[in-house]
Design a protein around this motif. Sequence first.
Motif, PDB file in Angstrom:
ATOM      1  N   ALA A   1      32.983  32.738  55.373  1.00  0.00           N
ATOM      2  CA  ALA A   1      32.664  32.872  53.954  1.00  0.00           C
ATOM      3  C   ALA A   1      33.893  32.444  53.161  1.00  0.00           C
ATOM      4  N   GLN A   2      33.918  32.838  51.888  1.00  0.00           N
ATOM      5  CA  GLN A   2      35.062  32.496  51.062  1.00  0.00           C
ATOM      6  C   GLN A   2      36.317  33.228  51.527  1.00  0.00           C
ATOM      7  N   LEU A   3      37.451  32.736  51.054  1.00  0.00           N
ATOM      8  CA  LEU A   3      38.684  33.506  51.184  1.00  0.00           C
ATOM      9  C   LEU A   3      38.652  34.630  50.154  1.00  0.00           C
ATOM     10  N   SER A   4      39.271  35.719  50.508  1.00  0.00           N
ATOM     11  CA  SER A   4      39.422  36.822  49.561  1.00  0.00           C
ATOM     12  C   SER A   4      40.839  36.816  48.999  1.00  0.00           C
ATOM     13  N   TRP A   5      40.999  37.345  47.793  1.00  0.00           N
ATOM     14  CA  TRP A   5      42.336  37.431  47.199  1.00  0.00           C
ATOM     15  C   TRP A   5      42.463  38.702  46.365  1.00  0.00           C
TER      16      TRP A   5
ATOM     17  N   VAL B   1      45.390  44.813  40.391  1.00  0.00           N
ATOM     18  CA  VAL B   1      44.937  44.590  39.023  1.00  0.00           C
ATOM     19  C   VAL B   1      43.805  43.573  38.950  1.00  0.00           C
ATOM     20  N   GLU B   2      43.699  42.685  39.920  1.00  0.00           N
ATOM     21  CA  GLU B   2      42.620  41.700  39.966  1.00  0.00           C
ATOM     22  C   GLU B   2      42.311  41.405  41.435  1.00  0.00           C
ATOM     23  N   GLU B   3      41.045  41.096  41.736  1.00  0.00           N
ATOM     24  CA  GLU B   3      40.678  40.666  43.078  1.00  0.00           C
ATOM     25  C   GLU B   3      39.392  39.863  43.001  1.00  0.00           C
ATOM     26  N   GLY B   4      39.160  39.053  44.056  1.00  0.00           N
ATOM     27  CA  GLY B   4      37.969  38.217  44.056  1.00  0.00           C
ATOM     28  C   GLY B   4      37.902  37.367  45.300  1.00  0.00           C
ATOM     29  N   THR B   5      37.077  36.318  45.242  1.00  0.00           N
ATOM     30  CA  THR B   5      36.943  35.380  46.358  1.00  0.00           C
ATOM     31  C   THR B   5      37.068  33.961  45.833  1.00  0.00           C
ATOM     32  N   VAL B   6      37.361  33.031  46.741  1.00  0.00           N
ATOM     33  CA  VAL B   6      37.513  31.625  46.370  1.00  0.00           C
ATOM     34  C   VAL B   6      37.057  30.763  47.541  1.00  0.00           C
ATOM     35  N   GLN B   7      36.420  29.647  47.241  1.00  0.00           N
ATOM     36  CA  GLN B   7      35.942  28.732  48.268  1.00  0.00           C
ATOM     37  C   GLN B   7      37.066  27.798  48.724  1.00  0.00           C
ATOM     38  N   VAL B   8      36.977  27.351  49.983  1.00  0.00           N
ATOM     39  CA  VAL B   8      37.852  26.313  50.523  1.00  0.00           C
ATOM     40  C   VAL B   8      37.056  25.013  50.538  1.00  0.00           C
ATOM     41  N   ASP B   9      37.672  23.923  50.083  1.00  0.00           N
ATOM     42  CA  ASP B   9      36.936  22.661  49.964  1.00  0.00           C
ATOM     43  C   ASP B   9      36.907  21.880  51.277  1.00  0.00           C
TER      44      ASP B   9
ATOM     45  N   PHE C   1      42.350  25.496  48.272  1.00  0.00           N
ATOM     46  CA  PHE C   1      41.716  26.456  47.374  1.00  0.00           C
ATOM     47  C   PHE C   1      42.575  26.604  46.134  1.00  0.00           C
ATOM     48  N   ARG C   2      41.940  26.984  45.031  1.00  0.00           N
ATOM     49  CA  ARG C   2      42.697  27.264  43.814  1.00  0.00           C
ATOM     50  C   ARG C   2      41.892  28.188  42.911  1.00  0.00           C
ATOM     51  N   PHE C   3      42.608  29.045  42.193  1.00  0.00           N
ATOM     52  CA  PHE C   3      42.009  29.908  41.193  1.00  0.00           C
ATOM     53  C   PHE C   3      43.101  30.296  40.203  1.00  0.00           C
ATOM     54  N   SER C   4      42.717  30.853  39.075  1.00  0.00           N
ATOM     55  CA  SER C   4      43.693  31.228  38.054  1.00  0.00           C
ATOM     56  C   SER C   4      43.317  32.570  37.449  1.00  0.00           C
ATOM     57  N   GLN C   5      44.335  33.257  36.924  1.00  0.00           N
ATOM     58  CA  GLN C   5      44.155  34.553  36.289  1.00  0.00           C
ATOM     59  C   GLN C   5      45.149  34.696  35.139  1.00  0.00           C
ATOM     60  N   GLU C   6      44.721  35.364  34.064  1.00  0.00           N
ATOM     61  CA  GLU C   6      45.639  35.721  32.988  1.00  0.00           C
ATOM     62  C   GLU C   6      46.202  37.116  33.263  1.00  0.00           C
ATOM     63  N   LEU C   7      47.531  37.235  33.190  1.00  0.00           N
ATOM     64  CA  LEU C   7      48.198  38.494  33.512  1.00  0.00           C
ATOM     65  C   LEU C   7      49.199  38.853  32.427  1.00  0.00           C
ATOM     66  N   ASP C   8      49.418  40.144  32.247  1.00  0.00           N
ATOM     67  CA  ASP C   8      50.450  40.607  31.324  1.00  0.00           C
ATOM     68  C   ASP C   8      51.823  40.371  31.937  1.00  0.00           C
TER      69      ASP C   8
ATOM     70  N   ASP D   1      37.142  40.137  57.498  1.00  0.00           N
ATOM     71  CA  ASP D   1      36.445  40.177  58.787  1.00  0.00           C
ATOM     72  C   ASP D   1      34.971  40.501  58.542  1.00  0.00           C
ATOM     73  N   MET D   2      34.131  39.455  58.617  1.00  0.00           N
ATOM     74  CA  MET D   2      32.718  39.634  58.307  1.00  0.00           C
ATOM     75  C   MET D   2      31.959  40.366  59.411  1.00  0.00           C
ATOM     76  N   SER D   3      32.586  40.524  60.589  1.00  0.00           N
ATOM     77  CA  SER D   3      31.919  41.228  61.684  1.00  0.00           C
ATOM     78  C   SER D   3      31.930  42.741  61.472  1.00  0.00           C
ATOM     79  N   GLY D   4      32.798  43.202  60.575  1.00  0.00           N
ATOM     80  CA  GLY D   4      32.888  44.630  60.323  1.00  0.00           C
ATOM     81  C   GLY D   4      33.778  45.369  61.298  1.00  0.00           C
ATOM     82  N   ARG D   5      34.464  44.640  62.195  1.00  0.00           N
ATOM     83  CA  ARG D   5      35.343  45.315  63.166  1.00  0.00           C
ATOM     84  C   ARG D   5      36.521  45.984  62.482  1.00  0.00           C
ATOM     85  N   THR D   6      36.972  45.392  61.384  1.00  0.00           N
ATOM     86  CA  THR D   6      38.111  45.954  60.665  1.00  0.00           C
ATOM     87  C   THR D   6      37.993  45.607  59.193  1.00  0.00           C
ATOM     88  N   GLU D   7      38.528  46.474  58.355  1.00  0.00           N
ATOM     89  CA  GLU D   7      38.585  46.197  56.928  1.00  0.00           C
ATOM     90  C   GLU D   7      39.941  45.630  56.529  1.00  0.00           C
TER      91      GLU D   7
END
Length: 328
Positions: free
Chosen positions: A252-256, A273-281, A290-297, A309-315
Amino acid sequence: MRRNPVISTEQHHRPHHAAPRRFRAWLTVLTLGSMVMIGCTPSGNGPNGQTSMPAGSGQPSVQSSPLVTSAPVETLQSTALSPVYWLGTNAETVFLYREFRETEDLGDPITSAISAVTKLQPLDPDYFNPWQPASKVGASITNGSVITLDISSDAFKADVDAGIAERAVQQLVYTATAAAANAGLSTAENPLDVVILVDGHSGYKAFGHVELGEPMSRDARLSAPIWIIDPQQGASTGDRVEVFGRGVAFEAQLSWRISRLESAEDIAEGTIVEEGTVQVDSAAGATGEFRFSQELDPGTYRVTVFHQDMSGRTEEPQNADSKVFTVR
């Protein structure tokens, strides 16, 4: 008697990109001095001080290196900085990670980058470097297809095991080919092999483990599954932070996540303070961007990119890379 390295300009033309001015001048040079003398200063193995592979490790496993099937050569990116590869521990093995660094200009981009491998230490404290400063480094390209490096034996003084020795040699291969590509001297369609000589001779055993002198290419299994290119460790940015890197597309996507820290030296997890996912091209199992952007203080932050880990073996985050930076 050792012959002067000869620079061949055949097959170096890029159809859509002119070489930067610094390297256009370099391409007119047909010969280099047989070696470039480099100041020698004491150096350790880096912050981690690692000289051996983690216990029980060998080649990357599926869990620690998900389906790495490619280690693409870089494209022209920076006219002022040199691409330099380091080692970094990740789960059960050690991978190669890259930083762009200011380096001493030694007359050509490959020599400058390889010298930096032996003289500098990584900015990121999660990486380490087993090389000692080389008193002499030389580089040449012949027939537009082979980079020949000539390094003095004093660079190989560290006492490391076979696993680290293999990866240290690949540091040179990755760095040399990255420097050539970054300078417009090669393309993804024309990757270069690397031959490493020591004091002008083949057959030297690097760190007592890896015999040198034959053409080598990048070992894709050793490329980091994820690494963040921008921001670099310790960077200062504006309030909109642009995160850019390379990673293996897997499941799936990368998490950040981005966490706020008390200071740049804070090793605690911090407050997310922020989290999400991003696709790899890229296709599954291949390396892409991959690339993403965020506005931060204003403040100090750590950005972490990882596989979930999409198998659920570990978080726990898998194959994570992180960088600490400051928002002005």
